[in-house]
Design a protein around this motif. Structure first.
Motif, PDB file in Angstrom:
ATOM      1  N   UNK A 113       0.832  -1.201   0.000  1.00 55.07           N
ATOM      2  CA  UNK A 113       0.000   0.000   0.000  1.00 55.07           C
ATOM      3  C   UNK A 113       0.865   1.248   0.000  1.00 55.07           C
ATOM      4  N   UNK A 114       0.566   2.159  -0.922  1.00 55.47           N
ATOM      5  CA  UNK A 114       1.248   3.450  -1.005  1.00 55.47           C
ATOM      6  C   UNK A 114       0.342   4.535  -0.452  1.00 55.47           C
ATOM      7  N   UNK A 115       0.898   5.339   0.419  1.00 51.71           N
ATOM      8  CA  UNK A 115       0.253   6.554   0.891  1.00 51.71           C
ATOM      9  C   UNK A 115       0.897   7.703   0.139  1.00 51.71           C
ATOM     10  N   UNK A 116       0.077   8.533  -0.517  1.00 49.30           N
ATOM     11  CA  UNK A 116       0.649   9.709  -1.179  1.00 49.30           C
ATOM     12  C   UNK A 116      -0.235  10.917  -0.948  1.00 49.30           C
ATOM     13  N   UNK A 117       0.341  12.090  -1.119  1.00 51.02           N
ATOM     14  CA  UNK A 117      -0.342  13.342  -0.819  1.00 51.02           C
ATOM     15  C   UNK A 117       0.117  14.405  -1.806  1.00 51.02           C
TER      16      UNK A 117
ATOM     17  N   UNK B 111      -6.050   0.787  11.574  1.00 53.50           N
ATOM     18  CA  UNK B 111      -7.239   0.290  12.277  1.00 53.50           C
ATOM     19  C   UNK B 111      -7.929  -0.810  11.489  1.00 53.50           C
ATOM     20  N   UNK B 112      -7.786  -0.767  10.169  1.00 58.54           N
ATOM     21  CA  UNK B 112      -8.410  -1.775   9.299  1.00 58.54           C
ATOM     22  C   UNK B 112      -7.502  -2.972   9.038  1.00 58.54           C
ATOM     23  N   UNK B 113      -6.361  -3.015   9.718  1.00 56.17           N
ATOM     24  CA  UNK B 113      -5.518  -4.195   9.640  1.00 56.17           C
ATOM     25  C   UNK B 113      -4.339  -4.145   8.697  1.00 56.17           C
ATOM     26  N   UNK B 114      -4.091  -3.021   8.046  1.00 60.92           N
ATOM     27  CA  UNK B 114      -2.915  -2.915   7.187  1.00 60.92           C
ATOM     28  C   UNK B 114      -1.678  -2.991   8.077  1.00 60.92           C
ATOM     29  N   UNK B 115      -0.702  -3.791   7.664  1.00 59.21           N
ATOM     30  CA  UNK B 115       0.485  -4.014   8.486  1.00 59.21           C
ATOM     31  C   UNK B 115       1.614  -3.031   8.211  1.00 59.21           C
ATOM     32  N   UNK B 116       1.630  -2.422   7.026  1.00 56.84           N
ATOM     33  CA  UNK B 116       2.647  -1.428   6.715  1.00 56.84           C
ATOM     34  C   UNK B 116       2.183  -0.593   5.526  1.00 56.84           C
ATOM     35  N   UNK B 117       2.659   0.636   5.508  1.00 53.52           N
ATOM     36  CA  UNK B 117       2.392   1.563   4.409  1.00 53.52           C
ATOM     37  C   UNK B 117       3.712   2.058   3.859  1.00 53.52           C
ATOM     38  N   UNK B 118       3.721   2.347   2.566  1.00 54.10           N
ATOM     39  CA  UNK B 118       4.909   2.870   1.919  1.00 54.10           C
ATOM     40  C   UNK B 118       4.603   4.234   1.314  1.00 54.10           C
ATOM     41  N   UNK B 119       5.619   5.049   1.219  1.00 56.63           N
ATOM     42  CA  UNK B 119       5.566   6.287   0.445  1.00 56.63           C
ATOM     43  C   UNK B 119       6.770   6.248  -0.469  1.00 56.63           C
ATOM     44  N   UNK B 120       6.583   6.696  -1.686  1.00 54.03           N
ATOM     45  CA  UNK B 120       7.691   6.766  -2.631  1.00 54.03           C
ATOM     46  C   UNK B 120       7.838   8.208  -3.089  1.00 54.03           C
ATOM     47  N   UNK B 121       9.089   8.616  -3.293  1.00 52.28           N
ATOM     48  CA  UNK B 121       9.366   9.997  -3.692  1.00 52.28           C
ATOM     49  C   UNK B 121      10.578  10.019  -4.608  1.00 52.28           C
ATOM     50  N   UNK B 122      10.523  10.897  -5.575  1.00 52.29           N
ATOM     51  CA  UNK B 122      11.708  11.097  -6.410  1.00 52.29           C
ATOM     52  C   UNK B 122      12.817  11.629  -5.504  1.00 52.29           C
ATOM     53  N   UNK B 123      14.065  11.230  -5.760  1.00 56.71           N
ATOM     54  CA  UNK B 123      15.155  11.587  -4.850  1.00 56.71           C
ATOM     55  C   UNK B 123      15.296  13.084  -4.557  1.00 56.71           C
ATOM     56  N   UNK B 124      14.960  13.957  -5.475  1.00 55.25           N
ATOM     57  CA  UNK B 124      15.111  15.398  -5.232  1.00 55.25           C
ATOM     58  C   UNK B 124      13.851  16.056  -4.667  1.00 55.25           C
ATOM     59  N   UNK B 125      12.821  15.274  -4.402  1.00 58.79           N
ATOM     60  CA  UNK B 125      11.580  15.833  -3.853  1.00 58.79           C
ATOM     61  C   UNK B 125      11.727  15.943  -2.332  1.00 58.79           C
ATOM     62  N   UNK B 126      12.453  16.957  -1.919  1.00 56.67           N
ATOM     63  CA  UNK B 126      12.784  17.117  -0.496  1.00 56.67           C
ATOM     64  C   UNK B 126      11.547  17.333   0.368  1.00 56.67           C
ATOM     65  N   UNK B 127      10.516  17.963  -0.159  1.00 55.89           N
ATOM     66  CA  UNK B 127       9.287  18.163   0.623  1.00 55.89           C
ATOM     67  C   UNK B 127       8.593  16.834   0.927  1.00 55.89           C
TER      68      UNK B 127
ATOM     69  N   UNK C  29       6.669   2.137 -10.823  1.00 55.87           N
ATOM     70  CA  UNK C  29       6.528   3.165 -11.866  1.00 55.87           C
ATOM     71  C   UNK C  29       7.726   3.248 -12.810  1.00 55.87           C
ATOM     72  N   UNK C  30       8.669   2.285 -12.758  1.00 57.66           N
ATOM     73  CA  UNK C  30       9.849   2.293 -13.623  1.00 57.66           C
ATOM     74  C   UNK C  30      10.622   3.603 -13.529  1.00 57.66           C
ATOM     75  N   UNK C  31      10.677   4.173 -12.348  1.00 55.78           N
ATOM     76  CA  UNK C  31      11.371   5.436 -12.083  1.00 55.78           C
ATOM     77  C   UNK C  31      12.159   5.264 -10.789  1.00 55.78           C
ATOM     78  N   UNK C  32      13.378   5.803 -10.723  1.00 60.91           N
ATOM     79  CA  UNK C  32      14.157   5.708  -9.487  1.00 60.91           C
ATOM     80  C   UNK C  32      13.447   6.503  -8.400  1.00 60.91           C
ATOM     81  N   UNK C  33      13.119   5.807  -7.303  1.00 62.78           N
ATOM     82  CA  UNK C  33      12.374   6.420  -6.209  1.00 62.78           C
ATOM     83  C   UNK C  33      12.969   6.052  -4.858  1.00 62.78           C
ATOM     84  N   UNK C  34      12.874   6.988  -3.930  1.00 63.43           N
ATOM     85  CA  UNK C  34      13.182   6.726  -2.528  1.00 63.43           C
ATOM     86  C   UNK C  34      11.957   6.034  -1.931  1.00 63.43           C
ATOM     87  N   UNK C  35      12.160   5.050  -1.085  1.00 59.58           N
ATOM     88  CA  UNK C  35      11.056   4.305  -0.493  1.00 59.58           C
ATOM     89  C   UNK C  35      11.098   4.483   1.026  1.00 59.58           C
ATOM     90  N   UNK C  36       9.948   4.799   1.587  1.00 56.37           N
ATOM     91  CA  UNK C  36       9.786   4.970   3.033  1.00 56.37           C
ATOM     92  C   UNK C  36       8.676   4.043   3.498  1.00 56.37           C
TER      93      UNK C  36
END
Length: 182
Positions: A98-102, A127-143, A163-170
């Motif tokens: 699962x990806x959380x994005x904003x 609360x609905x039972x998800x065990x982990x969430x991920x966020x992905x960001x392009x390396x220069x997207x400091x915000x 997305x076939x793009x180099x991304x930082x994963x959190x």
């Protein structure tokens, strides 16, 4: 089937999108400062008619998401202004994580709204039972990187898997940080 959602935080209401949100949504997704960081599957929206089409597709798709997935508008409670959007969805290509994005209007940046809204949706997902969430960001997207860290997410590496793009994963798990909803 994803039921209608309305979450309230101290300053925000998170609710389902409507097609009538097109003008306000264009100030988010049509802003170059936002669009440059969007995933490749979301192109820059150029006008209200195009934004209305995007929102129509999101509204139509919403009932088909498997909870807790979905796309929502972020509204400032005091002003009633639509200031952002966020989603929780399965990441391509395997749709296991699962990806959380904003996304926020540029004039709403720097007020902690993305963190506040992200924490509310993460709390609901946990609360609905998800065990982990991920966020992905392009390396220069400091915000985006800073918001992920404020949410209590930890850096787990870089990948081109999504997305076939180099991304930082959190990543965040329920035990990693206190996440509250009202």
């Amino acid at each position: 089937m994803t039921p209608s959602l309305e979450l309230h935080t101290e300053r925000l209401t998170i609710r389902d999108w409507t097609v009538d949100d097109a003008e306000a949504a264009l100030r988010i997704y049509g802003a170059e400062e936002v669009a440059r960081w969007l995933t490749p599957d979301m192109r820059t929206v150029r006008d209200t008619a195009a934004m209305r089409s995007v929102l129509h597709a999101w509204v139509e798709a919403q009932p088909n998401f498997i909870p807790p997935a979905g796309r929502w508008a972020v509204v400032h409670r005091d002003s009633g202004d639509l200031i952002g959007g966020l989603s929780l969805r399965l990441l391509p290509p395997f749709e296991e994580d699962f990806e959380l994005n904003w996304q926020l209007r540029p004039d709403a940046w720097g007020n902690g709204y993305a963190t506040e809204a992200g924490a509310a949706i993460a709390g609901r997902a946990f609360q609905e039972g998800v065990e982990e969430l991920f966020a992905v960001a392009r390396p220069r997207n400091t915000r985006a990187v800073a918001t992920a860290r404020r949410l209590g997410m930890e850096w787990v590496g870089e990948t081109e898997k999504y997305y076939n793009t180099r991304l930082q994963v959190f990543r965040i798990r329920p035990s990693d940080a206190p996440v509250r909803t009202r």
